[in-house]
Design an enzyme around this catalytic site. Structure first.
Site, PDB file in Angstrom:
ATOM      1  N   ARG A 245      -4.779   1.275  -0.753  1.00 43.74           N
ATOM      2  CA  ARG A 245      -5.429   0.765  -2.047  1.00 43.74           C
ATOM      3  C   ARG A 245      -5.519  -0.728  -2.044  1.00 43.74           C
ATOM      4  O   ARG A 245      -6.500  -1.242  -2.538  1.00 43.74           O
ATOM      5  CB  ARG A 245      -4.641   1.192  -3.170  1.00 43.74           C
ATOM      6  CG  ARG A 245      -5.192   2.843  -3.494  1.00 43.74           C
ATOM      7  CD  ARG A 245      -4.299   3.518  -4.653  1.00 43.74           C
ATOM      8  NE  ARG A 245      -3.285   4.008  -4.016  1.00 43.74           N
ATOM      9  CZ  ARG A 245      -1.601   3.962  -4.722  1.00 43.74           C
ATOM     10  NH1 ARG A 245      -1.646   3.517  -5.672  1.00 43.74           N
ATOM     11  NH2 ARG A 245      -1.034   4.776  -3.899  1.00 43.74           N
TER      12      ARG A 245
ATOM     13  N   GLU B 227      13.555   4.115  -1.743  1.00 42.53           N
ATOM     14  CA  GLU B 227      14.590   4.635  -2.605  1.00 42.53           C
ATOM     15  C   GLU B 227      15.309   5.528  -1.512  1.00 42.53           C
ATOM     16  O   GLU B 227      16.710   5.578  -1.541  1.00 42.53           O
ATOM     17  CB  GLU B 227      14.126   5.650  -3.654  1.00 42.53           C
ATOM     18  CG  GLU B 227      14.848   5.909  -4.665  1.00 42.53           C
ATOM     19  CD  GLU B 227      14.417   6.436  -5.639  1.00 42.53           C
ATOM     20  OE1 GLU B 227      13.197   6.698  -5.611  1.00 42.53           O
ATOM     21  OE2 GLU B 227      15.113   7.299  -6.466  1.00 42.53           O
TER      22      GLU B 227
HETATM   23  P1  AMP Z   1       6.745  -1.634  -3.974  1.00 41.18           P
HETATM   24  O1  AMP Z   1       7.032  -1.701  -2.609  1.00 41.18           O
HETATM   25  O2  AMP Z   1       7.886  -0.884  -4.651  1.00 41.18           O
HETATM   26  O3  AMP Z   1       6.236  -2.888  -4.567  1.00 41.18           O
HETATM   27  O4  AMP Z   1       5.489  -0.453  -4.069  1.00 41.18           O
HETATM   28  C1  AMP Z   1       4.222  -0.838  -4.021  1.00 41.18           C
HETATM   29  C2  AMP Z   1       3.442   0.308  -3.480  1.00 41.18           C
HETATM   30  O5  AMP Z   1       3.482   1.457  -3.749  1.00 41.18           O
HETATM   31  C3  AMP Z   1       2.026  -0.285  -3.817  1.00 41.18           C
HETATM   32  O6  AMP Z   1       1.272   0.012  -2.328  1.00 41.18           O
HETATM   33  C4  AMP Z   1       1.553   0.696  -4.765  1.00 41.18           C
HETATM   34  O7  AMP Z   1       0.440   1.522  -4.370  1.00 41.18           O
HETATM   35  C5  AMP Z   1       2.755   1.896  -4.552  1.00 41.18           C
HETATM   36  N1  AMP Z   1       3.076   2.285  -5.933  1.00 41.18           N
HETATM   37  C6  AMP Z   1       4.404   1.820  -6.258  1.00 41.18           C
HETATM   38  N2  AMP Z   1       4.705   2.320  -7.392  1.00 41.18           N
HETATM   39  C7  AMP Z   1       3.573   2.923  -8.090  1.00 41.18           C
HETATM   40  C8  AMP Z   1       3.101   3.311  -9.331  1.00 41.18           C
HETATM   41  N3  AMP Z   1       3.789   3.785 -10.519  1.00 41.18           N
HETATM   42  N4  AMP Z   1       1.870   3.890  -9.464  1.00 41.18           N
HETATM   43  C9  AMP Z   1       0.921   3.766  -8.364  1.00 41.18           C
HETATM   44  N5  AMP Z   1       1.287   3.278  -7.273  1.00 41.18           N
HETATM   45  C10 AMP Z   1       2.471   2.855  -6.936  1.00 41.18           C
END
Ligand code: AMP
Length: 174
Positions: free
Chosen positions: A62, A99
């Site tokens: 995305r 996780e």
């Molecule tokens: P993080 O590495 O935990 O910051 O997760 C970010 C990535 O996971 C991004 O590329 C987001 O597209 C996806 N992502 C994580 N949580 C969500 C959520 N609640 N809704 C949509 N996409 C998410």
């Protein structure tokens, strides 16, 4: 403030996707509205337009959707950051914790030259692991991170803690 409300209204919450307990922020409802999509791209590009960005890195998948038009507006190049095994040429990689287990992101080894001014773009900042790994790739290649831009930031997950010292810009906060 009016703008923020409008943008939030364009995001659809999907409870328990892709697994129980996660509220997935669905941006397809935002993308399908030309006026809102344009507003998002314009606001990110405007925020960084004086920073002389050479390259935007879009994070699969995305991040590509927002990274590409932001790069175009900034007269910058676009470098895709992809999941392991997708890029055809020689790559450098960064592994980060999820996780359960780990994930690996890759970038072509010659995509960013030393001294390149880089803006990292993704749709959403959650824990910051994905953006942190991307920052590592950019810095491994010798690039300078000018900032990171996200359409959505889940502030309660404190992703900024993982990205200490960087200029972080997000449009919609929860
Ligand atoms: P993080 O590495 O935990 O910051 O997760 C970010 C990535 O996971 C991004 O590329 C987001 O597209 C996806 N992502 C994580 N949580 C969500 C959520 N609640 N809704 C949509 N996409 C998410």
């Amino acid at each position: 403030m009016k703008t923020m409300t409008n943008l939030k209204d364009a995001i659809r919450d999907i409870p328990d996707f892709p697994k129980k307990g996660i509220i997935f922020k669905d941006i397809t409802t935002l993308l399908s509205r030309g006026d809102i999509f344009k507003q998002v791209v314009d606001q990110i590009a405007d925020h960084f337009k004086s920073k002389k960005i050479d390259t935007v890195t879009g994070i699969e998948s995305r991040g590509f959707i927002f990274g590409a038009p932001v790069a175009y507006k900034l007269d910058a190049g676009l470098v895709p950051i992809r999941k392991k095994g997708k890029l055809p040429y020689k790559t450098i990689s960064a592994t980060y914790s999820l996780e359960y287990g780990t994930d690996t992101l890759e970038m072509h080894e010659d995509a960013i030259q030393p001294g390149t001014k880089v803006l990292i773009v993704d749709d959403l900042l959650a824990t910051g692991g994905t953006a942190r790994a991307t920052a590592e790739l950019v810095e491994k290649a010798g690039g300078t991170i000018v900032g990171l831009a996200f359409v959505i930031e889940l502030e309660f997950l404190k992703g900024r803690k993982n990205l200490n010292g960087y200029d972080i810009f997000s449009l919609i906060k929860y």
